[in-house]
Design a protein around this motif. Structure first.
Motif, PDB file in Angstrom:
ATOM      1  N   THR A 163      30.017  74.983  60.434  1.00  0.00           N
ATOM      2  CA  THR A 163      31.402  74.736  60.856  1.00  0.00           C
ATOM      3  C   THR A 163      31.552  75.317  62.258  1.00  0.00           C
ATOM      4  OG1 THR A 163      32.174  76.799  59.836  1.00  0.00           O
ATOM      5  CG2 THR A 163      32.321  74.791  58.508  1.00  0.00           C
ATOM      6  N   ASN A 200      27.765  66.001  61.619  1.00  0.00           N
ATOM      7  CA  ASN A 200      27.820  65.540  60.226  1.00  0.00           C
ATOM      8  C   ASN A 200      27.075  64.225  60.035  1.00  0.00           C
ATOM      9  OD1 ASN A 200      29.402  67.726  59.413  1.00  0.00           O
ATOM     10  ND2 ASN A 200      31.304  66.666  59.931  1.00  0.00           N
ATOM     11  N   THR A 201      26.988  63.408  61.092  1.00  0.00           N
ATOM     12  CA  THR A 201      26.233  62.156  61.012  1.00  0.00           C
ATOM     13  C   THR A 201      25.231  62.137  62.162  1.00  0.00           C
ATOM     14  OG1 THR A 201      27.944  61.052  62.325  1.00  0.00           O
ATOM     15  CG2 THR A 201      28.118  60.876  59.937  1.00  0.00           C
ATOM     16  N   ALA A 207      22.755  69.518  64.816  1.00  0.00           N
ATOM     17  CA  ALA A 207      22.700  68.483  63.785  1.00  0.00           C
ATOM     18  C   ALA A 207      21.515  68.705  62.858  1.00  0.00           C
ATOM     19  CB  ALA A 207      22.620  67.105  64.435  1.00  0.00           C
ATOM     20  N   GLN A 233      31.711  67.623  66.013  1.00  0.00           N
ATOM     21  CA  GLN A 233      31.655  67.798  64.557  1.00  0.00           C
ATOM     22  C   GLN A 233      31.199  66.497  63.882  1.00  0.00           C
ATOM     23  OE1 GLN A 233      32.668  70.977  63.153  1.00  0.00           O
ATOM     24  NE2 GLN A 233      31.397  70.099  61.528  1.00  0.00           N
ATOM     25  N   GLU A 234      31.667  65.357  64.410  1.00  0.00           N
ATOM     26  CA  GLU A 234      31.263  64.072  63.841  1.00  0.00           C
ATOM     27  C   GLU A 234      29.773  63.821  64.069  1.00  0.00           C
ATOM     28  OE1 GLU A 234      32.476  59.331  64.199  1.00  0.00           O
ATOM     29  OE2 GLU A 234      33.553  60.879  65.332  1.00  0.00           O
ATOM     30  N   LYS A 235      29.259  64.171  65.264  1.00  0.00           N
ATOM     31  CA  LYS A 235      27.831  63.994  65.537  1.00  0.00           C
ATOM     32  C   LYS A 235      26.980  64.877  64.639  1.00  0.00           C
ATOM     33  CE  LYS A 235      28.293  62.647  70.395  1.00  0.00           C
ATOM     34  NZ  LYS A 235      27.977  63.008  71.797  1.00  0.00           N
ATOM     35  N   SER A 275      22.255  61.453  64.771  1.00  0.00           N
ATOM     36  CA  SER A 275      21.650  60.227  65.290  1.00  0.00           C
ATOM     37  C   SER A 275      20.262  60.533  65.824  1.00  0.00           C
ATOM     38  CB  SER A 275      22.530  59.628  66.391  1.00  0.00           C
ATOM     39  OG  SER A 275      21.884  58.538  66.985  1.00  0.00           O
ATOM     40  N   ASN A 325      22.346  71.666  60.527  1.00  0.00           N
ATOM     41  CA  ASN A 325      23.331  71.276  59.505  1.00  0.00           C
ATOM     42  C   ASN A 325      22.702  70.368  58.447  1.00  0.00           C
ATOM     43  OD1 ASN A 325      26.281  71.122  58.664  1.00  0.00           O
ATOM     44  ND2 ASN A 325      25.802  68.949  58.935  1.00  0.00           N
ATOM     45  N   GLU A 329      39.296  67.469  71.724  1.00  0.00           N
ATOM     46  CA  GLU A 329      38.735  66.130  71.538  1.00  0.00           C
ATOM     47  C   GLU A 329      37.216  66.177  71.465  1.00  0.00           C
ATOM     48  OE1 GLU A 329      38.696  61.764  73.823  1.00  0.00           O
ATOM     49  OE2 GLU A 329      39.865  63.477  74.612  1.00  0.00           O
ATOM     50  N   CYS A 362      36.003  67.550  68.105  1.00  0.00           N
ATOM     51  CA  CYS A 362      36.017  66.559  67.028  1.00  0.00           C
ATOM     52  C   CYS A 362      34.796  65.645  67.119  1.00  0.00           C
ATOM     53  CB  CYS A 362      37.294  65.733  67.080  1.00  0.00           C
ATOM     54  SG  CYS A 362      38.795  66.675  66.738  1.00  0.00           S
ATOM     55  N   GLN A 363      34.460  65.210  68.348  1.00  0.00           N
ATOM     56  CA  GLN A 363      33.286  64.364  68.523  1.00  0.00           C
ATOM     57  C   GLN A 363      32.003  65.107  68.148  1.00  0.00           C
ATOM     58  OE1 GLN A 363      33.428  63.019  72.584  1.00  0.00           O
ATOM     59  NE2 GLN A 363      35.257  61.722  72.264  1.00  0.00           N
TER      60      GLN A 363
END
Length: 605
Positions: free
Chosen positions: A561, A531-532, A544, A527-529, A534, A547, A521, A524-525
């Protein structure tokens, strides 16, 4: 002569000059070019229509050749059939016996079944023992008196005739059947099916008529013309019952095995209407161009002269300072007067613009001097050399006091800061420079965590580390993330492995650790951070940043990745494009960075 013409032309008003130029230049040229286009397009269209009619005739010729060749092959096959010869030569005692023999002969029925182009297949024979049954017919006196029968008796090869007995199916192939062992005579007659021929030929907009030798028409798109003589005038214009003119193509089909010639007439009745429409269309275009240009010149002359006269008065009042300059321009028309006045205005505008330009240059020089002073003040406030000298003073003081660990730490800190300042503002660095900076960073972390941080790396020797170019500070954040989030909270020895490999034109950078790992879990969080990213988040901003920089610089498909298993460690893979040159060697070497260094060595450094 040339200058005299223009001098005289300038004596007229602009409106008069426009009409003087319009008549020979626009009107006559438009008419001449229009007539040429009309004649040329008509000739081209005529040639195209004639060519298309010839193409259609060639298509019909191909269909006729295939059809007549099929009929001839059938005749040739039957004329050489020994079973048919035996049937025609035999003498039967009863009609029943003869009819049974005829029924037992399958070749004729098979030919009629499989050759759809055959409308009727009949064998006329003088054998009186054969009754009129199926394809057998008696050659009575009326048959023997026909021209085609008498020709068959004197000609052994097959030939075509036009039969007038039927309204359709007029094209007939005739051939005498050889009966060498009998005195009987037999003639094979095959009629070409008109509907079959019509279906094969009527798939275009062209009108078609076919004629055998000089006989009447045996095929026409107008059924009522079948059996009528063909009328063709000297101008190659097809005449029909409506007296329409047409462009036609006259072609012939002849065969090496048959002496007859089939004339093919392919006619296009729409061609002359299209040519007439084209002629009218071009004439209308030429007329419209002449009329429109005349109206445009008329309106423009009125509009232009009025505007020029107004402009002349305005410019004249604005340029009253120097009247002696008028003599430098010849001519008495409005344009000449405007040019003199406008020249004066332009000279003044140039002087004003030059003064404004010089003022702007002076202003820009003042701004530049001011910026240079501000840069000097900022450089004096933060001077890297002052900072390095201060660190060196502290390190030497620590060495004199015998504190080699402190001196060693200060030297690593100074080296790390020097590398950071060196790459600041630099777009690209070599792989060698990036790895050297990474060595210093790992040594500093080694001082902090001790044996919990062990680092090694391997570089594919197909990469020249000095020529392999990449963005700065791409690898160090990956190692920093492994130490901070993977090894910081463990009690057992931690290992970090860096692999730099080559895959075609890409460089694959892999950082693997045996730390605490990440749950599914949380992964996944994360990877989302990444890719987007903040701007407010304080965790994983290094990943981040790496990337985002890789994606923006190298393009879509490049970046990070992450793969991790909780309690077993994390693997981060960075994919970038190779911007440098590859070395020629193909071996792979492995180098291990030893972060534990003895204290005497630290002091000596």
């Amino acid at each position: 002569m040339k200058f005299s013409f223009f001098r005289k032309l300038s004596q007229f008003s602009i409106r008069q000059q426009l009409f003087i130029i319009y008549i020979p230049l626009v009107f006559l040229s438009t008419v001449i070019i229009g007539l040429y286009l009309v004649v040329d397009s008509t000739n081209q269209l005529t040639a195209n229509y004639q060519y298309l009619a010839e193409l259609n005739a060639q298509r019909v010729k191909s269909v006729l050749f295939d059809t007549t060749n099929t009929l001839y092959n059938t005749v040739f096959s039957l004329s050489n059939d020994t079973e048919l010869r035996e049937l025609l030569s035999s003498q039967f005692e009863t009609d029943l016996e003869a009819m049974e023999s005829i029924d037992d002969y399958p070749a004729v029925e098979e030919a009629r079944k499989y050759q759809t182009s055959i409308s009727e297949l009949t064998i006329y024979t003088t054998n009186e023992s054969l009754p009129n049954h199926r394809f057998i017919q008696a050659a009575n006196n009326s048959v023997q008196e026909t021209a085609w029968y008498q020709r068959a008796m004197t000609q052994s090869s097959a030939f075509f005739v036009t039969d007038n007995e039927q309204e359709t199916n007029r094209l007939v192939l005739v051939k005498s059947l050889p009966l060498p062992l009998s005195d009987e005579k037999a003639v094979l007659v095959i009629r070409l099916d008109y509907n079959y021929l019509r279906n094969r030929l009527r798939n275009s907009s062209y009108y078609l008529e076919l004629q055998l030798n000089d006989d009447v028409i045996f095929y026409s798109d107008q059924l009522q013309r079948v059996g009528q003589p063909l009328s063709l005038d000297s101008n190659k214009l097809f005449q029909t019952q409506h007296e329409q003119r047409a462009i036609i193509s006259d072609n012939t089909l002849s065969s090496s095995t048959i002496d007859d010639v089939i004339h093919i007439y392919s006619a296009d009745f729409e061609a002359h209407d299209n040519l007439r429409e084209n002629l009218l269309r071009w004439a209308a275009i030429v007329g419209a161009v002449v009329l429109i240009t005349f109206l445009i010149v008329l309106l423009f002359a009125r509009f232009f002269t009025n505007r020029i006269q107004q402009l002349q008065q305005a410019v004249k009042h604005a340029s009253i300072e120097d009247y002696d300059f008028f003599q430098n321009i010849n001519g008495d028309d409005e344009i000449s007067q405007i040019s003199r006045d406008f020249h004066i205005i332009i000279q003044r505008i140039k002087r004003k613009e030059e003064e404004i330009f010089q003022a702007r240059i002076s202003e820009q020089e003042l701004l530049t001097q001011q910026q240079q002073m501000e840069f000097s003040i900022l450089a004096g406030q933060i001077n890297p050399h002052f900072l390095f000298n201060t660190l060196e003073t502290i390190r030497m003081t620590a060495l004199i006091s015998g504190n080699t660990d402190v001196a060693y730490a200060i030297r690593l800190l100074a080296t790390s800061m020097r590398n950071t300042l060196k790459t600041h503002g630099t777009e690209l660095v070599s792989l060698e420079e990036e790895l050297d900076a990474l060595h210093v960073y790992v040594k500093i972390q080694r001082l902090r965590f001790g044996d919990r941080v062990n680092f090694s790396y391997a570089v594919d020797n197909t990469l020249d580390q000095k020529r392999a170019i990449l963005l700065p500070l791409l690898i160090q954040p990956l190692v920093e993330n492994s130490i901070t989030h993977g090894l910081e909270s463990i009690t057992y020895p931690g290992y970090i492995r860096l692999n730099v490999e080559v895959n075609e034109e890409d460089i694959i950078i892999t950082v693997q650790d045996n730390g605490v790992g990440i749950s599914e879990e949380a992964l996944c969080q994360l990877q989302e951070k990444i890719n987007t990213p903040s701007t407010t988040s304080q965790k994983n901003i290094g990943l981040a940043n790496v990337n985002q920089r890789a994606s923006l610089f190298y393009g879509e498909g490049y970046g990070l990745t992450i793969d991790s298993t909780e309690g077993q460690g994390t693997t981060v893979v960075l994919t970038i494009r190779d911007l440098g040159l590859k070395a020629k060697t193909k071996q792979v070497s492995v180098k291990k960075l030893e972060t534990r260094v003895d204290l005497p060595d630290q002091a000596s450094q």
